[in-house]
Motif scaffolding. Structure first.
Motif, PDB file in Angstrom:
ATOM      1  N   PHE A 169      26.178   1.393   6.616  1.00 54.45           N
ATOM      2  CA  PHE A 169      26.057   2.836   6.551  1.00 54.45           C
ATOM      3  C   PHE A 169      26.141   3.123   5.158  1.00 54.45           C
ATOM      4  CE2 PHE A 169      27.219   7.137   6.297  1.00 54.45           C
ATOM      5  CZ  PHE A 169      26.676   7.838   7.424  1.00 54.45           C
ATOM      6  N   ALA A 170      27.328   2.707   4.450  1.00 56.22           N
ATOM      7  CA  ALA A 170      27.246   3.232   3.094  1.00 56.22           C
ATOM      8  C   ALA A 170      26.164   2.740   2.132  1.00 56.22           C
ATOM      9  CB  ALA A 170      28.657   2.246   2.414  1.00 56.22           C
ATOM     10  N   ASP A 171      25.746   1.453   2.350  1.00 58.36           N
ATOM     11  CA  ASP A 171      24.657   0.975   1.546  1.00 58.36           C
ATOM     12  C   ASP A 171      23.381   2.099   1.684  1.00 58.36           C
ATOM     13  OD1 ASP A 171      25.849  -1.231   0.593  1.00 58.36           O
ATOM     14  OD2 ASP A 171      25.145  -2.583   1.843  1.00 58.36           O
ATOM     15  N   ALA A 226      19.651   6.949   0.451  1.00 59.02           N
ATOM     16  CA  ALA A 226      19.104   8.311   0.946  1.00 59.02           C
ATOM     17  C   ALA A 226      19.925   9.556   1.039  1.00 59.02           C
ATOM     18  CB  ALA A 226      18.671   7.795   2.481  1.00 59.02           C
ATOM     19  N   GLN A 227      20.975   9.558   0.138  1.00 53.01           N
ATOM     20  CA  GLN A 227      21.704  10.528  -0.155  1.00 53.01           C
ATOM     21  C   GLN A 227      20.924  11.643  -0.461  1.00 53.01           C
ATOM     22  OE1 GLN A 227      24.772  10.214  -2.858  1.00 53.01           O
ATOM     23  NE2 GLN A 227      25.982  12.296  -2.412  1.00 53.01           N
ATOM     24  N   VAL A 230      29.120  12.604  -3.928  1.00 50.74           N
ATOM     25  CA  VAL A 230      28.713  12.416  -5.308  1.00 50.74           C
ATOM     26  C   VAL A 230      27.528  11.539  -5.388  1.00 50.74           C
ATOM     27  CG1 VAL A 230      30.907  12.763  -6.440  1.00 50.74           C
ATOM     28  CG2 VAL A 230      30.213  10.522  -5.954  1.00 50.74           C
ATOM     29  N   GLY A 231      26.727  11.802  -6.762  1.00 44.82           N
ATOM     30  CA  GLY A 231      25.456  11.343  -7.030  1.00 44.82           C
ATOM     31  C   GLY A 231      25.788   9.977  -7.360  1.00 44.82           C
ATOM     32  N   ASN A 232      25.062   8.829  -6.825  1.00 45.73           N
ATOM     33  CA  ASN A 232      25.194   7.516  -7.198  1.00 45.73           C
ATOM     34  C   ASN A 232      26.586   6.938  -6.839  1.00 45.73           C
ATOM     35  OD1 ASN A 232      22.482   7.074  -8.511  1.00 45.73           O
ATOM     36  ND2 ASN A 232      23.498   8.100 -10.200  1.00 45.73           N
ATOM     37  N   PRO A 233      26.843   7.183  -5.567  1.00 47.34           N
ATOM     38  CA  PRO A 233      28.545   6.603  -5.083  1.00 47.34           C
ATOM     39  C   PRO A 233      28.653   5.149  -5.450  1.00 47.34           C
ATOM     40  CG  PRO A 233      27.024   7.001  -3.207  1.00 47.34           C
ATOM     41  CD  PRO A 233      26.095   7.321  -4.498  1.00 47.34           C
ATOM     42  N   LEU A 277      32.222  10.345   2.187  1.00 50.45           N
ATOM     43  CA  LEU A 277      31.605  11.514   2.922  1.00 50.45           C
ATOM     44  C   LEU A 277      32.038  12.738   2.691  1.00 50.45           C
ATOM     45  CD1 LEU A 277      30.273   9.590   6.106  1.00 50.45           C
ATOM     46  CD2 LEU A 277      28.866   9.945   3.984  1.00 50.45           C
ATOM     47  N   LYS A 278      33.140  12.684   2.521  1.00 48.30           N
ATOM     48  CA  LYS A 278      34.148  14.058   2.391  1.00 48.30           C
ATOM     49  C   LYS A 278      33.896  14.715   0.926  1.00 48.30           C
ATOM     50  CE  LYS A 278      38.599  14.024   1.616  1.00 48.30           C
ATOM     51  NZ  LYS A 278      40.108  13.854   1.820  1.00 48.30           N
TER      52      LYS A 278
END
Length: 208
Positions: A96-98, A103-104, A40-43, A36-37
């Motif tokens: 959360f990460a998933d 939805a980023q 990037v796209g497609n983490p 979150l800091k």
């Protein structure tokens, strides 16, 4: 002639396994903060999967040890409660990460990093509290418990600020629903840290 300690075991493995579980939970929160800091796209989500797997392994070992051991250094119910509480931390973080990875693109302008930093700090305190079970130092555990309580209060304040964004009127209904879901997951992850800390603190209270 075998000693009782040889026959029944010292129980140290339980503390070591709880340490491992706490470390795994902390690693998952570190990974979330980094994600979150520096979005990037497609983490990549490998770090979350590994932390969760590490937690599962520790949890399974604790369960097997409880079955195989005649004695334990603390009450079995306390070991089970703490193991369960620790297990829930990386589970919530991975959740959360998933969702964030999916939805980023709809979360531009929403900075979750300060809240994730509070979560990482809370999990770090939990690690210290679990390691403190080796010594059962009530004074030190009380300080850590107060530290965790303060972090929870600060995290609640920060999450409340995010809720103000939800009800600011500048978001449509779908955006409001999406953000509310993320806030609730993050808040629950912090609550999981607090729950684990409370269990550790209560164990020391009973055994000091």
């Amino acid at each position: 002639m075998f000693s009782l300690q040889t026959i029944f075991g010292s129980g140290k493995q339980f503390f070591d396994l709880l340490d491992e579980a706490a470390d795994a939970a902390h690693e998952s929160t570190k990974a979330l903060y980094q994600l979150l800091k520096n979005p990037v796209g497609n983490p990549a989500l490998d770090a979350f999967k590994l932390a969760r797997q590490r937690e599962r392994v520790a949890s399974d070992k604790i369960n097997h040890a409880l079955v195989d051991s005649f004695i334990t250094p603390i009450e079995r119910e306390d070991i089970e409660s703490l193991s369960s509480a620790l297990y829930k931390i990386p589970k919530q973080v991975e959740r959360f990460a998933d969702r964030y990875a999916l939805a980023q693109h709809r979360l531009d302008g929403i900075d979750f990093a300060p809240r994730a930093a509070m979560l990482e700090q809370a999990a770090g305190v939990v690690v210290q509290m679990v390691r403190g079970l080796h010594h059962m130092d009530l004074e030190e555990m009380s300080k850590l418990n107060e530290r965790l309580r303060a972090l929870e209060a600060e995290a609640d304040r920060l999450i409340l600020e995010l809720h103000r964004d939800i009800y600011s009127g500048r978001l449509d209904a779908s955006e409001m629903f999406l953000l509310k879901e993320f806030f609730e997951i993050l808040e629950k992850a912090i609550d999981r840290c607090r729950e684990a800390g409370v269990v550790a603190y209560q164990i020391v209270l009973k055994n000091s």
